[in-house]
Enzyme design. Sequence first.
Site, PDB file in Angstrom:
ATOM      1  CB  CYS A   1      36.687 -19.805 -36.320  1.00 44.58           C
ATOM      2  SG  CYS A   1      37.728 -18.340 -36.511  1.00 44.58           S
TER       3      CYS A   1
ATOM      4  CD  GLU B   1      42.196 -18.078 -35.146  1.00 43.32           C
ATOM      5  OE1 GLU B   1      41.138 -17.880 -35.786  1.00 43.32           O
ATOM      6  OE2 GLU B   1      43.180 -17.316 -35.191  1.00 43.32           O
TER       7      GLU B   1
END
Length: 491
Positions: free
Chosen positions: A293, A258
Site C-alpha cells: 500500500c 488502512e
Amino acid sequence: MAQRSQFVVSDVITPAGLLIGGERVAHTSAGTHQHIYPATGRPNVVVSLAGREEIDRAVAAGRQAQRAWMSLTVDRRRDLLIDLADLVHEHLDELAELNVHDYAVPISYAGTALLLERFLRHYAGYVDKPHGAIAPVNGSFDVNLIEREPYGVVAVIAPWNGALAVAASCVAPALAAGNAVVFKPSELAPLAALRFGELCLLAGLPPGLVNVVPAAAEGGDALARHPGVGKVHFTGGGATARKVIAAAATNLTPVVAELGGKSANIVFPDADLQSAAALAAHQGPLMQSGQSCACASRILVHDAVYEDFVDAFLARIAEATIGDPLDRAVTFGPVIGQAALDRILTAIGDAVGRGSGQLLTGGRRIGGELAAGYYLEPTVFGDVDNASELAQTETFGPVVSVIRFRDDDEAVSIANDSVYGLNAFMHTRDLVRAHSVARRLESGSVWVNTFSDMSPQGPYGGYKQSGFGRTGGVEGLHEFLQVKNIRIGMR
C-alpha cells in the site's frame, strides 16, 4: 537485471492449523486451502480455514482470556509483553523465513519480524502509564474522571502482504490496551502469523488472548459481524473494506481501515538525483515487487531534471537481482500468484494500447529458470498522463509511472489528484520547500528524502479512500481504547 535461481529448501514449515484458546485446530468447518509458494508455483502447505464455528470459539476464548489478562497487575502485563518481545527477538530468523514462505518477499526485505519486536517493546511501556485524566467540571466540586478502557475482544484482519507488520502495528497496541485479539491472516500467507501466536503462548500470555484464525471470505465475514467483537481493525483493499464495514454495521461495531494507495513521489530539481533514484526504485517497483500500500507508483519529476533522473532510475532497476527469495543477494521476487500476474499484465497491456505513457522497461513475465514462479519484470512507463487509468488505479505490482511537472504548484496539484492519500514522498534539499509542500499534500504520511520506514513512535494511516484511523504512536494505542466519563458528586 541478474537472475539467481538456486532455490533453498526450508524445514521451518509445519501444517497450518488454527490457534484457538491455546490449542491447534486442524479440522474445521470451512475446510482447507492449498498454499502455493509464489517463487516456484508449487504447493507449500495445506492451511486449515476458519468458518463461523471456529470464529465463535475464538471470540469465546478471547473473552475468557481478556478477563484473565486484566486481572493481572499492570507490572505483570508489561513484563509479559517485554518477554514476548524477547522471544520474538530470539526467533527473528525463523519468523523472517516464514514470512518469505508466506508470499515470497525476498528475505533481504523481510524486516517485519524486527518491526514486530520494536512495536511490542514500545507498547509494553504504555501498559503502566496513565490512560485517563481528571477534568474540572464548571461550577462544581464534583470529581470528573475521564478513563480509557479496552473494548474486550478486537478483530484484527491482515492482508497477505503484511501479517507480521499488522501484528506489530495492531496486535501489540491492542494487547497493551488490555484487549484480547482474534487475528485473521489471509489464507494466502498464514505461516508467520501462526508462529507468532505460538510465541505468545510460550511467553506466558493467557491462552486465547491471541487467537490466530486463517480464513477466507466466510471466516472474515463471520468475524466482522460477530456480536462479541468490540472493534474491527482491517488492513487491505477498498472493495473488501466495504464488505467488512457492511458486516460490522450489523452490530454497529466500529471499524478502523488502512487501505490502498497510489502514492506520489516528487523529485524537485534541487534533489540529490542518485539518492532519489535509489529510493524511488526501492519504494516503487522493487520492494515487495510493488505489492505494498506504500508503493510510490507515481513518480513526479521536474522538467529540468527529468531525463537525468530517468536514466539514474532505470540504472538502479537494472541492478536488481531476481530469483530465490531465500537468497540474501536477491532483491526482487515474484508477485503473489497467477491471478495477480494475469491482472497486472492486463493492466500493462491496456496502458500500452491506450498510449497512457511510453514503456521504458519491463512489461513481460520472466521466463527461463524462473518460469514456474510468478515473476514479472519491473515495469516503468514514462511521460504518463496523470488522468490515465495507469496513474489513477492501484496496480499492486511492480509497475510505476513517471510524470513531468513544471513548478511546485503543479507538483502538488498532480500529487493530490487521486482518490487515495496514504503516503506521499518528496526529494529536495530546500527545507522551506519541504515544509510548505508537505503541508499541502493530502496524505496521512509525508516522507522527505527517505522511504516509508514505519516506526512505533509515529502514527500511520490514510486520507480519503486510503482509510481512517491510525496505527503507531499514542494515536494507535487509543484506537484500541474506548472513553468513559465518571462523575462523582461531592455535595
